[in-house]
Design an enzyme around this catalytic site. Structure first.
Site, PDB file in Angstrom:
ATOM      1  N   THR A 218      37.804  46.080  43.695  1.00 37.40           N
ATOM      2  CA  THR A 218      37.982  45.951  42.246  1.00 37.40           C
ATOM      3  C   THR A 218      37.173  44.744  41.760  1.00 37.40           C
ATOM      4  OG1 THR A 218      40.168  46.931  42.225  1.00 37.40           O
ATOM      5  CG2 THR A 218      39.765  45.271  40.535  1.00 37.40           C
ATOM      6  N   ARG A 246      47.902  58.393  39.365  1.00 31.37           N
ATOM      7  CA  ARG A 246      48.329  57.019  39.644  1.00 31.37           C
ATOM      8  C   ARG A 246      47.483  55.995  38.859  1.00 31.37           C
ATOM      9  NH1 ARG A 246      45.850  52.114  41.767  1.00 31.37           N
ATOM     10  NH2 ARG A 246      47.456  50.935  42.843  1.00 31.37           N
ATOM     11  N   VAL A 247      48.153  55.048  38.238  1.00 33.18           N
ATOM     12  CA  VAL A 247      47.467  53.948  37.552  1.00 33.18           C
ATOM     13  C   VAL A 247      47.935  52.649  38.188  1.00 33.18           C
ATOM     14  CG1 VAL A 247      47.234  52.715  35.354  1.00 33.18           C
ATOM     15  CG2 VAL A 247      47.230  55.215  35.373  1.00 33.18           C
ATOM     16  N   THR A 269      43.369  41.361  41.995  1.00 33.34           N
ATOM     17  CA  THR A 269      42.943  42.486  42.831  1.00 33.34           C
ATOM     18  C   THR A 269      43.889  42.589  44.026  1.00 33.34           C
ATOM     19  OG1 THR A 269      41.157  43.400  44.173  1.00 33.34           O
ATOM     20  CG2 THR A 269      41.262  41.003  44.052  1.00 33.34           C
TER      21      THR A 269
HETATM   22  N1  ASP Z   1      44.468  46.507  42.185  1.00 27.16           N
HETATM   23  C1  ASP Z   1      43.737  47.727  42.242  1.00 27.16           C
HETATM   24  C2  ASP Z   1      44.712  48.865  42.098  1.00 27.16           C
HETATM   25  O1  ASP Z   1      45.778  48.816  42.670  1.00 27.16           O
HETATM   26  C3  ASP Z   1      42.991  47.916  43.529  1.00 27.16           C
HETATM   27  C4  ASP Z   1      42.185  46.725  43.993  1.00 27.16           C
HETATM   28  O2  ASP Z   1      42.311  45.647  43.445  1.00 27.16           O
HETATM   29  O3  ASP Z   1      41.395  46.859  44.926  1.00 27.16           O
HETATM   30  O4  ASP Z   1      44.384  49.831  41.441  1.00 27.16           O
END
Ligand code: ASP
Length: 350
Positions: A218, A246-247, A269
């Site tokens: 991310t 999914r969000v 992240t």
């Molecule tokens: N936080 C992000 C999510 O759960 C994924 C990530 O940060 O890599 O959608």
């Protein structure tokens, strides 16, 4: 009628004038003093005062349990070069008196356009082989915020999020609604195949075989601009092999993104479900606001204590209103870079 001789009243008149002078002068002096100390009402908002004249920018491209030997030298060079390119873009905007929100959007756009990171082009796939992207942005000065989630045809979700913030009465638009809004706002749209990358596709196949859901890459950006304003933004493809609309935390204001001029700007992240449940970005800000904690101790407490105990992995980048930078993660690595107006600049992967 008897005429009054002026010579008899002259002394009384003089005495009256001398007696009245202080009473006449006091309000005049008082008024002049008040005028001098009251700032003139701004008649134009074109010229805005610079409060600090310093700027700080921090970016990230995800946290994870990787170490140096997991990444080839060639890839390391590529990652660092792209992070540097994004950082330079931000520096350029901020150096030239640009605003925090502009820097955040433009920096994230560069990372979204690169297939190297899990945002925009390069986003991971859902279990059903689609790319569903999430992004958010927040302006610490006004506490305005905008976000989009589950979008598959918007080239730069961060720009759509910004338009939600500035051109709509809402904060979060999802799926088809977000698409229609972006179209109305002349945001660049693409065919969903634009987001296809072989690397992410192969990764999905592995994840399906292993029955695993994983997160990676991310991107995010936090900024303190020369005017003393903070902003934060985050953009992601979510987690590979995610199911059923999914969000994650990235488009959720307070979870993956938060900015408040009173405290700090945060972009997160990691395992989104934990970041949502622990309202991570806002929690850090709230600890500063209500408990007078420093950014460093607030972030360490939330990421390395609360989240670790809960089992949520990941990290945050943050900058506080005084320009202090904090990068805090409970994984082994986190791609990040930062720059300050004094010339200090760094790109770090582990
Ligand atoms: N936080 C992000 C999510 O759960 C994924 C990530 O940060 O890599 O959608």
């Amino acid at each position: 009628m008897r005429k009054i001789d002026f010579k008899y009243i002259k002394p009384y008149l003089y005495a009256l004038i001398i007696f009245a002078i202080p009473f006449l002068l006091v309000p005049i002096i008082k008024n002049a003093k008040k005028k001098a100390s009251t700032p003139q009402k701004q008649t134009t908002n074109k010229v805005k005062e610079k409060t600090a004249n310093n700027y700080v920018i921090v970016i990230h491209a995800g946290a994870g349990n990787f170490i140096k030997k997991d990444i080839s030298e060639t890839m390391e060079i590529k990652y660092k070069a792209k992070l540097l390119e994004a950082l330079e873009k931000g520096i350029d905007i901020l150096k030239n008196d640009g605003h925090a929100v502009d820097a955040v959007e433009n920096v994230i756009k560069i990372l979204e356009d690169s297939p190297l990171f899990n945002a925009g082009k390069g986003a991971v796939f859902t279990h059903n082989g689609k790319n569903e992207l999430d992004a958010s942005i927040m302006d610490g000065k006004t506490l305005n915020a905008g976000a989009v989630a589950e979008v598959s045809n918007i080239k730069n979700p961060i720009s759509a999020a910004r338009k939600v913030m500035t051109n709509s009465p809402h904060v979060l638009l999802v799926g088809r609604g977000a698409y229609l809004f972006a179209k109305q706002q002349n945001i660049e749209l693409v065919d969903s195949s634009y987001f296809f990358t072989q690397k992410r596709w192969d990764y999905l196949q592995k994840q399906i075989k292993r029955n695993k859901i994983e997160k990676h890459g991310t991107v995010g950006c936090v900024v303190l601009d020369k005017f003393g304003d903070l902003a934060a933004g985050t953009s992601t493809g979510g987690i590979s092999n995610k199911h059923f609309g999914r969000v994650g935390d990235s488009p959720i204001i307070g979870a993956g993104t938060y900015a408040n001029n009173k405290t700090c700007a945060v972009s997160a992240t990691g395992h989104g479900e934990y970041f949502i449940r622990y309202v991570v970005a806002y929690d850090i800000s709230a600890l500063m606001e209500y408990k007078n904690m420093t950014l460093d101790s607030a972030a360490n407490y939330v990421i390395k204590d609360k989240l670790v105990k809960a089992g949520g992995d990941g990290g945050i980048i943050a900058v506080d209103k005084d320009g202090n930078i904090v990068v805090c993660y409970n994984t082994t690595g986190m791609f990040r870079a930062y720059a300050k107006s004094d010339g200090e600049e760094k790109v770090v992967l582990y």
